[in-house]
Structures are given as C-alpha cells and as structure tokens.
Design a protein around this motif. Sequence first.
Motif: not given
Ligand code: ZN
Length: 917
Positions: A595, A599, A699, A703
Amino acid sequence: MEKESLLSLFSSNPDKYYKVSLFDEKGFKRQNCRLCGKFFWSINYKESCPEHENYSFIDDPPTSKRLDFVNTWKELSSFFRKNDHELIQRYPVVCRWREDLYFTIASIVDFQRLMNGKIVFEIPKNPLIVPQMCLRFNDIENVGLTGRHYTSFCMIGQTCNADAPGGYWKDRCIELDHAFLKNVLGIQSEEITFVEDVWMGAGAFGNSLEYYVRGLELGNAVFTEFEGDQSNYRTLDSRIIDMGAGLERLSWITMGTPTSYDTTFGPVINKLKNMINIDIDLNSELLSQYFRIFAEKYSKYENDIKLLKINISKELGVSYETLEKTILPYETLSVIADHTRTLLFAISDGSLPSNVGGGYNLRIILRRTLALLARFGWNVNLEDIIDLHIEQLKSMYPELKEHSNDVRTIIQIESGRYGSSKERMYSIAKSMLSSKKSPSVEHLIKMYESDGITPDFLLENGVIENIPPDFYLKLAELHTSHEPKQAAVVETVTGVRPTKLLYYENASIREFDARILKILNGKYLVLDQTAFYPRGGGQEPDFGYIEGVKITDVVKQNDIVIHKLENESKDSFSEDKIVHGIVDNSRRVAITKNHSATHILNSSARNILGSWVWQNSAFKEENYARLDITHHSALTREEIRHIENTANDVVQRNLPILINVFERSDAENRYSFRIYQGGAVPSNNVRIVNIDGWDIEACGGTHVNKTGEIGLIKILKSERIQDGVVRLEFVAGTNAVRYVQSQDSQLLHIAQSLGSSKEKVVESFDKTSGDNELMKRKFRTLVNKFSDSMATIVSQKATTLRSGLKFFITYDDEIGDDYYIALGEKTIDNDPFLVYVALIQDQERIKVIAFVGIESRKIIKASRIAKEVSLKLGGTGGGGTDKFAQGGGTDKSKVQECLKNFENLLTSILDSSEKND
Ligand SMILES: [Zn+2]
Ligand SMILES: [Zn+2]
C-alpha cells in the motif's frame, strides 16, 4: 416536489420572499407577465417579462463603459473587494471533490460536499467572490450558432453563509448586484428587471431573483434557505447566498457586439483570422442584424436552425447562400475558440481526452475541432490556438501557463491519433456514401463510439447533409455523470454504535480484547473495537483469529466493522461476551508495504510522465498490488525503469510518512485537490498521508512509518488496460525480494540448459541462436540442391485440368514454409503450366502458399487461389501477386476436405473468371 408548486408557494407571499429593500428604495414594482404569467420587478410598467424581449443591446449597449472579458473581471473583482468580499482562486474544472460529477458545472459546486447523499456547504471565506470556470457539454451543437452558448464559461460566484460572521442576506445581495450594474457598468436602474424564480437541489431549496437587462439574463441570485419538502420544511442553520453571473454576458452587454463570442474570444479570434488568413468583419451590419433576429426567434426554431436561417435571410433580403457564406466561417471560428479554451482548462486541471468518463466529451470536442479545421482547409495547430488563450487570460488565470507544455503534449498526441485513424474513417465514409442511406442519430452515435467518427467528419465528406440537432446532446447524456460507488454490504446493521478503530489509534496493535455487540447469521461479528483493518480504499482486509476461529473477511459498513468467521461457531460467541482477537502480522505487513509503495509509485509516475497522471484506482493484496494511472499511451520499457528507479530512490531516502487528520477545508487549502487521488472523501475530517512532501493524499489505509521499511519496489508488468488508463503491477518488501530471487533461479535454469552460467547466459544465448541461423542456412542450401529433382517429380505427379493447366497440392505438419516456398518457386520455373499449392501446419494456423506458372497465370492468379483456399480454412482471405500468394485459416478440420475438393475449387475459379472475361 414540483418547481411550479414551489414557485407558487413563494409567489403567494412576495413581500416575504422576494421583496428586498432596494425595490422600495428605487421604486421597483411587482408585475405579472401577460405572456407567461411569471412575476417580475421593474421600475417602469412592462407588459411582459424580459424572457420575451429582444437583445436590443446589440449595437446599442446600455452601459457607460466598454469592457472586454478580462477587464470586466477586473472591474467586478475590485468592486466586490471594496465591498468586503474576499477574492479566491478558481477551483479546478475537474471536480475531484464530488463523486457524482466529472466537471465543475457551477460556481456553487466549489463549496458543495456530498455526505450521505446530502449536500453540505463549505465556504472558505465569508463573503467571497470567485471567477469559476465551468464545463458543460449539453449544448455542444448550440455553440457558435446562438452567440451565447459555450462548453466552458466563467461563472462569477458571489457566495456567502448568511448566518456566519461577515455574511449577509437578500437585501444586501441585491443591493450589491444593482450597485455593480449601475455604478460600475453605468446601467440605469430603469433598464434592470428582476424575475421571481426558485431553485432546488439535493434536499435544499430557496427562492431566487434573476436579473435581466435588455432581454439578456446577466445573473441569478439564489437564496438557499430551506430543507425538506414543500409540505414539511424547515429553515437551514446556515442560509446560503449563491449568486452566479456569466462573465461572458457581463462583458457582452457592455460591448453590444453581434455575439458574446466577439468579446469573450476577441483577441483569440482576431489572431486566428490572421493565422488562417481569412477576412470577416466582426462588426458588419449583416452580422449584427442576423444575430439580433436569431436571438429573438431562436426558441421557436430550436429544432430546425436551417429553417430559421432561411427565414432570417428572407427578412434581411439576402439569399440563404450569401448569408451562410458570411455566417458559417464566423460560427466555426467561435466553435474552435470555445472548444480549445475548454480543452485548455480541462487538460491543465488533469483530465485526459479518452473514450471513458469525463474524458469522453473532451475527445468529442477535440475531434470536432480538428474536423472543422479540415473541412474549411484551415491549416493551424490546436496547440497554437491554445497559446492564444493562455496569452489572453494570463492576468486572470496565470496558472494556465504552468501546465502549457503538458497541454501541448496531450493535444499533439490526440491530434496525431485522430490523423492516423482518418484513413479508416475515410473508407467507412466512402462505403456509406455508396450505400446512399442517411444514418440515424443512433447510428451516428454508434459510429462515434466504435470508430471515433464525428458527424462533422461525415459532413466534411458529404455523407450527411446536416448534423442532427440532438446528436451532441444525446452523446453527452451518455457520459455526463458517474454512478456513485457502492460498497458491498453483508446485511444492514442497525442499532449498534460505531466501532472503535484500534488500527488508527495504534497501527502496531496485533492483539486485542473486545466485546461482541452483535452476531449476524451466526457468522458475522460486530465488536465494540477492533484492530482488524476492513477492506477499503483498494486495500484488502486483515485476516487472523478471534477466539481461535479464523477470520476470512472484514468489511466496513458506514462506521461499523464486520468480521466474517470461517465457520459458524455458536459455542464460543454470544452477544456481550469479551473475545480475544489476533491479526495475522505477516499479511498486514506485506499489505502495508504494498500500500505504501502505491503512494510512492503514483507520485513517481507523475514526476516522470506528466501532470495528467492521477490514480485511477488501486488494489493492494498480500502478494500482489496494482496501481492504475491516467496516462495517454502504453509505457515504454525506459519509462517503466525510470519510474521504478525513482520510487526506489524514495525508499532509500527513508522519508518519514506523516499521518494527520485535518478539517476537510483546511486539508484542501493546504494541499489542494491533489489529495483526492482515491476519490472524494465523504467526511468532515480528512486523514492526510504525507510522505514528507513527496506524495500527499487523503487515505484511510495502513502505511509504514518510514519509506525505508518498504525495502524494495519491483514493477512486474505494465499494460494499457483501457483508453487513457495504464496499469502498473508491482510488489514491495519481502515479496519483491522473492520475485527477484525467482527470476534469478529461472535465469539459472536457462543458463544450465544452455550449458552455460548465469554470468555468460546472454553470450550463450546469442551463440545458440547464431547456431540456429547457421542450421537454417544449411537447410536452405540442401533444399536448393534437391529441389531440381523434386520439381521434376512434382511436375510428373501433377493432375492436368484444362488448357494445359496442371495442379499439385500437398499438406505438411512437420517442415516449415521456408522449404515449400523454395520448392514452389522451383516447380513453376520448371513447369510454366503448373499450379502449386502447399498447406502447412504452423502451430494453431494452417498456412496456405500458392504458386502459378507463367503460362497458367494467363487464366488464373495465385492471389485468388490463396484467398479461396483460406476462406475454406476459416480464414479471412489472402494476398499476394499473380505469381505467388499466401493466406491461411485456423480450422484444421477442413484440411482433408480442402485437399479432396481442390480440383473442384480450381474449376469453379476458372469458370467464374471465364464468365467475367
Ligand atoms: Zn494510503
Ligand atoms: Zn414572461
């Protein structure tokens, strides 16, 4: 709720709803239109409302000033600033903050956010003024014709929250609008008429006053005051002033030119005229008279513009042809100016012409513009017209300059694509011409959808005589708004308080205790709190165990997280019981790395490719991830490597990933609409994930803390999955290392089978393929040596048909076509009456090769034979010369039949060609 009944509700109490202090002060009196029954306010008595008035300002503007487009804005903004309004920058024309819209269609849209299907207002300054560019594609065919329709226009928004500090309500709003018209533009109060109307949308409504001068609607002040419906409504906590005025019209009324395009695009059209070297007098008497009558009669002839033009020509005492000769190039210049300005704003703000979504309408107008330029033989590049707009608008919209190179790139690519598809379009146009049927609107739409053929192109090529008036409307309707995304729902859970989300409070929690609030169908658990991340934002859910029972899915329904148990298990679970949950750590870590890598890749792609790159969608699983980005072409290997290197550089820099929650308007102000990579956020608070300035997005996923934790990002594959969208498949972290290792062992395997080592595998491969080449050469020499005698044998075995013609047909599934081509050539050299055909199995295909000797060529051609045999094998045909031709098909079951019936086939070809002779 009907608009009509609302209007009568408000109109039944005009003193309360419509009368403002200005009306009393200046002596505006309420009147009733004799023609349509509407109520309106003006100083002098009038029989009818301004909707029935002519555009009497053309050639006779009622203002004391003459202001072009940009100067009108300057005057207007300085007036409102002097009156305590904050001037704010326009919002993007691509509406990223509303899932239900592709483009910003009105100034008030800037300040609207959708929450649970309801609109909430977020007004950043109070009161404010904004020069908002708006895009609308429901009037494409009226652009250029009517003098006032556009695909993009500047709507001045005068907006405030009446109940917040600085806000005001109806009296002040109308007082300001009147003062601007009177004191700044110099329009006498007697010239201004206010018409009573209503506005409604998304559960809110209010009354409005539209103001007109000499038949032209200049603005509409909407007072959004209530929510609910007509029988049951209440006053909003925050009443909203939403006055919208078209800048194009405000400028037009001061100039009194034949159309508003003259004032809006004046500098662009003038330079464009020089570039294409045509001479049109924009101020000619004919043009003025024409457009004045056009405006007056347009509503009556909306569906038959040609008839309207014929009638106007009669009224003006000129022939239709003479009129059209003057009007048509003028209309076309306006269309081109309008369409290119729209493309400029849309592409600048990150939209791409394509066949899907909002990009659809952009491609329509782009292709329409190119078709128009071609139709008139005007040799000018779209990019150069775009530059003219940037130049004209630079003081008002300086940001356009910033992206001008990107806009150029996209326009060039799109123009090139159109050019290269033209050949096919010409052949379709040609076949339509010969069929002499005129296509229906539906057919035209289909042609655009499947082949990109615009009706302008068909018009240019004489296939149709006119473009159906509803073509562009119908086409645009197909592609106007999104379907709002719906989350998959297990069953609607009610009466449960929102789940406390432990994975947000502390992302490292893997074990927790929680109370069961509800059990659904014995299989779905709702807890008071959870560390399980539910599926969302393209991130797959956590797995793990609750009380030792496997969790196989986790979803979120509004504020409630639902855990799916692998098996129904009645014993360990009951409502109100405390349970222990364990989140599968390695799965969470792998997904989190994938994930976070998304980005990084997204921003890397934008940096390498261009500002038009946005996340289209993303998917993050444990062993796999993909990111779909908006981009015009498939990626080259070089680009992929570049993106991968840039992303890994960000990993190595070990940048901190900061997560903060901001109020939505604050987040938008700080970071712009770039934050909405994953779509609009339906909440007042926005969770901003900031990779130390490299990438900033709203988001809700999980992360890593620092980019270094990702370790490695490896792109596995890239593919253009649809027009305007490119997919990157990748892995990160341990998965990436495993991928590299598996590639490595595959390489080792290849090296070993070549009898080589990994280090020397390329060298060995080159040598092996060199050996192959050598083998082929030897084989050819061999064939040559033996083919003389083979040719004689073939000639002897051949069957004689007629006129000396002989044929030989053979089938092979072992030796390649090289051999048969060499042999065929030889046999017909040897025997000029021979027809030689070989069917050769080549993987899934049957190849056909045919040779015809020089004598038999007089009565039969190799190309015809190859074609007919191919058709029998289920192919589409073949090609070649009279002497040698090739073809093929995929239906292997027909081979034997072909061999057996070849004589009949030849006979029928010979018969048919004799007949034709
Ligand atoms: Zn994210
Ligand atoms: Zn009326």
